[in-house]
Scaffold this motif. Structure first.
Motif, PDB file in Angstrom:
ATOM      1  N   PRO A  69     -21.595  10.074   1.948  1.00 24.51           N
ATOM      2  CA  PRO A  69     -21.646   9.301   0.699  1.00 24.51           C
ATOM      3  C   PRO A  69     -21.370   7.743   0.820  1.00 24.51           C
ATOM      4  CG  PRO A  69     -20.445  11.120   0.293  1.00 24.51           C
ATOM      5  CD  PRO A  69     -20.548  10.951   1.785  1.00 24.51           C
TER       6      PRO A  69
ATOM      7  N   GLY B 116     -12.761   8.016   6.085  1.00 28.09           N
ATOM      8  CA  GLY B 116     -12.309   6.975   6.527  1.00 28.09           C
ATOM      9  C   GLY B 116     -10.991   7.494   7.650  1.00 28.09           C
TER      10      GLY B 116
ATOM     11  N   LEU C 190     -19.606   3.766   8.533  1.00 29.65           N
ATOM     12  CA  LEU C 190     -19.108   5.078   8.711  1.00 29.65           C
ATOM     13  C   LEU C 190     -20.688   5.817   8.961  1.00 29.65           C
ATOM     14  CD1 LEU C 190     -16.713   5.644   5.602  1.00 29.65           C
ATOM     15  CD2 LEU C 190     -16.093   4.918   7.959  1.00 29.65           C
TER      16      LEU C 190
ATOM     17  N   HIS D 174       0.821  -1.243  -0.060  1.00 29.57           N
ATOM     18  CA  HIS D 174      -0.065  -0.014   0.044  1.00 29.57           C
ATOM     19  C   HIS D 174       0.753   1.269   0.005  1.00 29.57           C
ATOM     20  CE1 HIS D 174      -2.124   3.295   1.821  1.00 29.57           C
ATOM     21  NE2 HIS D 174      -3.232   2.844   1.091  1.00 29.57           N
TER      22      HIS D 174
ATOM     23  N   THR E  53     -14.998  -0.014   2.589  1.00 32.77           N
ATOM     24  CA  THR E  53     -14.821  -1.330   2.110  1.00 32.77           C
ATOM     25  C   THR E  53     -14.320  -2.554   2.835  1.00 32.77           C
ATOM     26  OG1 THR E  53     -12.256  -0.508   1.735  1.00 32.77           O
ATOM     27  CG2 THR E  53     -14.175  -0.013   0.086  1.00 32.77           C
TER      28      THR E  53
ATOM     29  N   ILE F 151     -13.481  14.566 -12.716  1.00 30.24           N
ATOM     30  CA  ILE F 151     -12.280  13.663 -12.695  1.00 30.24           C
ATOM     31  C   ILE F 151     -12.081  13.108 -13.959  1.00 30.24           C
ATOM     32  CG2 ILE F 151     -13.975  11.687 -12.520  1.00 30.24           C
ATOM     33  CD1 ILE F 151     -10.947  12.085 -10.620  1.00 30.24           C
TER      34      ILE F 151
HETATM   35  C1  HEM Z   1     -10.768   6.088  -0.086  1.00 31.34           C
HETATM   36  C2  HEM Z   1     -14.593   8.379   0.958  1.00 31.34           C
HETATM   37  C3  HEM Z   1     -13.973  11.522  -2.957  1.00 31.34           C
HETATM   38  C4  HEM Z   1     -10.083   8.661  -4.163  1.00 31.34           C
HETATM   39  C5  HEM Z   1     -11.695   6.534   0.400  1.00 31.34           C
HETATM   40  C6  HEM Z   1     -12.229   5.827   1.826  1.00 31.34           C
HETATM   41  C7  HEM Z   1     -13.383   6.707   2.057  1.00 31.34           C
HETATM   42  C8  HEM Z   1     -13.624   7.785   0.898  1.00 31.34           C
HETATM   43  C9  HEM Z   1     -14.347   6.334   3.212  1.00 31.34           C
HETATM   44  C10 HEM Z   1     -11.667   4.810   2.606  1.00 31.34           C
HETATM   45  C11 HEM Z   1     -12.450   3.596   2.573  1.00 31.34           C
HETATM   46  C12 HEM Z   1     -11.891   2.697   3.239  1.00 31.34           C
HETATM   47  O1  HEM Z   1     -11.167   2.837   4.207  1.00 31.34           O
HETATM   48  O2  HEM Z   1     -12.545   1.328   3.222  1.00 31.34           O
HETATM   49  C13 HEM Z   1     -14.774   9.536   0.133  1.00 31.34           C
HETATM   50  C14 HEM Z   1     -15.939  10.399   0.049  1.00 31.34           C
HETATM   51  C15 HEM Z   1     -15.760  11.217  -0.805  1.00 31.34           C
HETATM   52  C16 HEM Z   1     -14.453  10.898  -1.857  1.00 31.34           C
HETATM   53  C17 HEM Z   1     -17.028  10.664   0.961  1.00 31.34           C
HETATM   54  C18 HEM Z   1     -16.528  12.524  -1.432  1.00 31.34           C
HETATM   55  C19 HEM Z   1     -17.247  13.092  -0.737  1.00 31.34           C
HETATM   56  C20 HEM Z   1     -13.028  10.923  -3.719  1.00 31.34           C
HETATM   57  C21 HEM Z   1     -12.356  11.487  -4.758  1.00 31.34           C
HETATM   58  C22 HEM Z   1     -11.124  10.648  -5.247  1.00 31.34           C
HETATM   59  C23 HEM Z   1     -11.112   9.827  -3.996  1.00 31.34           C
HETATM   60  C24 HEM Z   1     -12.981  12.578  -5.482  1.00 31.34           C
HETATM   61  C25 HEM Z   1     -10.351  10.649  -6.097  1.00 31.34           C
HETATM   62  C26 HEM Z   1     -10.265  11.498  -7.348  1.00 31.34           C
HETATM   63  C27 HEM Z   1      -9.828   7.882  -3.129  1.00 31.34           C
HETATM   64  C28 HEM Z   1      -8.939   6.887  -3.196  1.00 31.34           C
HETATM   65  C29 HEM Z   1      -9.140   5.927  -1.860  1.00 31.34           C
HETATM   66  C30 HEM Z   1      -9.990   6.717  -1.078  1.00 31.34           C
HETATM   67  C31 HEM Z   1      -8.012   6.590  -4.463  1.00 31.34           C
HETATM   68  C32 HEM Z   1      -8.059   5.001  -1.461  1.00 31.34           C
HETATM   69  C33 HEM Z   1      -6.999   5.324  -0.587  1.00 31.34           C
HETATM   70  C34 HEM Z   1      -5.945   4.428  -0.020  1.00 31.34           C
HETATM   71  O3  HEM Z   1      -6.529   3.154  -0.060  1.00 31.34           O
HETATM   72  O4  HEM Z   1      -5.118   4.727   0.326  1.00 31.34           O
HETATM   73  N1  HEM Z   1     -12.571   7.702   0.088  1.00 31.34           N
HETATM   74  N2  HEM Z   1     -13.952   9.878  -1.100  1.00 31.34           N
HETATM   75  N3  HEM Z   1     -12.290   9.865  -3.174  1.00 31.34           N
HETATM   76  N4  HEM Z   1     -10.743   7.628  -1.915  1.00 31.34           N
HETATM   77 FE1  HEM Z   1     -12.275   8.759  -1.361  1.00 31.34          FE
END
Ligand code: HEM
Length: 401
Positions: free
Chosen positions: A283, A342, A313, A98, A288, A153
């Motif tokens: 949202p 997260g 969440l 990771h 996951t 995006i």
């Molecule tokens: C991971 C929420 C918008 C890219 C996550 C996780 C959450 C989350 C909860 C972690 C999931 C877990 O640990 O199981 C959100 C919410 C968003 C949002 C509520 C909007 C309000 C975005 C946007 C992008 C993005 C706009 C990219 C353009 C990612 C990526 C991860 C991630 C790449 C993985 C990170 C990792 O594993 O290191 N998001 N997200 N997210 N999100 Fe978002």
């Protein structure tokens, strides 16, 4: 039922107990214990973490891994977790893999790149609002909340606009619990992404995909499979989430006219209000899937190696031990520490982009249509049938008084 059941005891049905009306259900579940065993619609019994402190700890617990154990295959719906084409991604990898992937993407997804997007995001929002003007009623999700983050995006990554409808379809198929077509959808998505990457290699541009293809960390770089996985996560996360930040937030405001009035009177409240919308009805419902790496006691529950664990969440963000009067929407609350993005190593990479899009979307929408109101009886609105995404199916609004 009181107390936390062990693996051997009876389990609840997540669909019946929670999904129909999550907030009141979680209110009761949190009182009974921090973890509950439930059968989810995608498969078998799963441990669900409901209280804030335990949810935060579970999200950062290295004993709860992201890559599925071999024994899990076949026990859950054949979804993205088990797709060899898409699974080489950040969200499904553990340390040290990771750290490696996150370092490479961080080199391309810089805060400078995100900040540079601001004027373009404002322009896209204004164009969508221009198109809405003149109409009296619209589905706000279709007309605004969906196309805004999708356009952003796609432009950011360098994905041609004409391909967006395909994405929406594949993505819906992958995330909808009723769908029988997750296998073909992930294969089509992966095949498309491979063609896109090949085309971008031929014709590099000033976009994130080119930067990802070229990203290097000393001798290291992303393999073809990792590029596919990365672009997949960015595209799905980039549009399935922010649409519901906007949709759920507008819905919350329209049902709390005093809060709507407060925000219209003082746009300086916008950044804090976005955090409150994320806390109040974020949202993402369940983070996951995680898997227990050994037999363990998880907040009193006896969990076996290989058991799936999900963190709610939605529930954590309404825990009264963490947030005072959690069921009250308060745009002046500025709730630090909510878990909508997260926590720990998988904390949302796109959070700065999502926050910026949210601020712009709410600011521009309310300035342009100050008399916005709900065009349906609140009870008739339906939530999407998904354990991952917490969002409305449609949001009919009236634009003028
Ligand atoms: C991971 C929420 C918008 C890219 C996550 C996780 C959450 C989350 C909860 C972690 C999931 C877990 O640990 O199981 C959100 C919410 C968003 C949002 C509520 C909007 C309000 C975005 C946007 C992008 C993005 C706009 C990219 C353009 C990612 C990526 C991860 C991630 C790449 C993985 C990170 C990792 O594993 O290191 N998001 N997200 N997210 N999100 Fe978002």
């Amino acid at each position: 039922m009181t107390g936390v059941p062990s693996s051997a005891e009876q389990t609840d049905d997540f669909e019946k107990v929670v999904l129909k009306d999550p907030h009141p259900a979680y209110q009761e579940l949190r009182v009974e214990g921090p973890v509950r065993r439930m059968v989810i619609p995608e498969g078998e019994a799963t441990w669900i973490v409901t209280r804030y402190d335990e949810a935060r700890a579970a999200l950062a617990d290295p004993a709860l891994q992201k890559s599925p154990p071999a024994a899990a295959v076949g026990r859950f719906k054949d979804d993205v977790y088990f797709s060899q084409d898409l699974s080489a991604n950040l969200l499904q990898s553990d340390q040290p893999e990771h750290t490696r992937l996150r370092k490479l993407v961080t080199k391309a997804f810089t805060s400078r790149r995100v900040a540079e997007l601001r004027p373009r995001v404002e322009q896209i929002a204004d164009e969508l609002l221009d198109e809405m003007a003149g109409r009296t009623e619209v589905d706000l999700l279709d007309a605004f909340a969906f196309p805004l983050p999708m356009t952003v995006i796609c432009e950011f990554l360098g994905v041609p606009g004409e391909d967006r409808d395909d994405f929406r379809r594949w993505s819906n198929l992958l995330l909808d619990v009723d769908s029988e077509e997750t296998g073909p959808a992930s294969a089509s998505m992966a095949a498309y992404l491979m063609r896109l990457i090949a085309a971008k290699r031929e014709a590099p541009a000033d976009d994130l995909l080119t930067a990802l293809i070229q990203a290097r960390d000393d001798e290291d770089r992303l393999s073809e499979r990792e590029l596919v996985g990365m672009v997949f996560v960015l595209l799905v996360a980039g549009h399935e989430t922010t649409v519901n930040l906007i949709g759920n937030g507008v819905h919350a405001l329209l049902r709390h006219p005093d809060q709507l009035a407060a925000l219209k009177a003082d746009p300086g409240l916008l950044p804090g209000a976005v955090e409150e919308f994320l806390r109040f009805d974020g949202p993402i419902h369940l983070a996951t899937m995680r898997w227990a790496s050994t037999d363990m006691t998880l907040y009193g529950a006896r969990v076996s190696a290989g058991d799936p664990v999900l963190v709610s969440l939605l529930s954590a963000n309404r825990d009264p031990d963490r947030f005072e009067e959690p069921d009250r929407l308060d745009v002046t609350r500025a709730p630090g520490g909510h878990l909508a993005f997260g926590h720990g190593i998988h904390f949302c990479l796109g959070a700065p982009l999502a926050r910026m899009e949210g601020e712009i979307a709410f600011g521009r929408l309310l300035a342009r249509f100050p008399d916005l109101s709900l065009a349906a009886e609140p009870e008739t609105l339906r939530w999407r049938h998904s354990t991952l995404i917490h969002g409305l199916e449609t949001l009919p609004v009236r634009l003028t008084a």
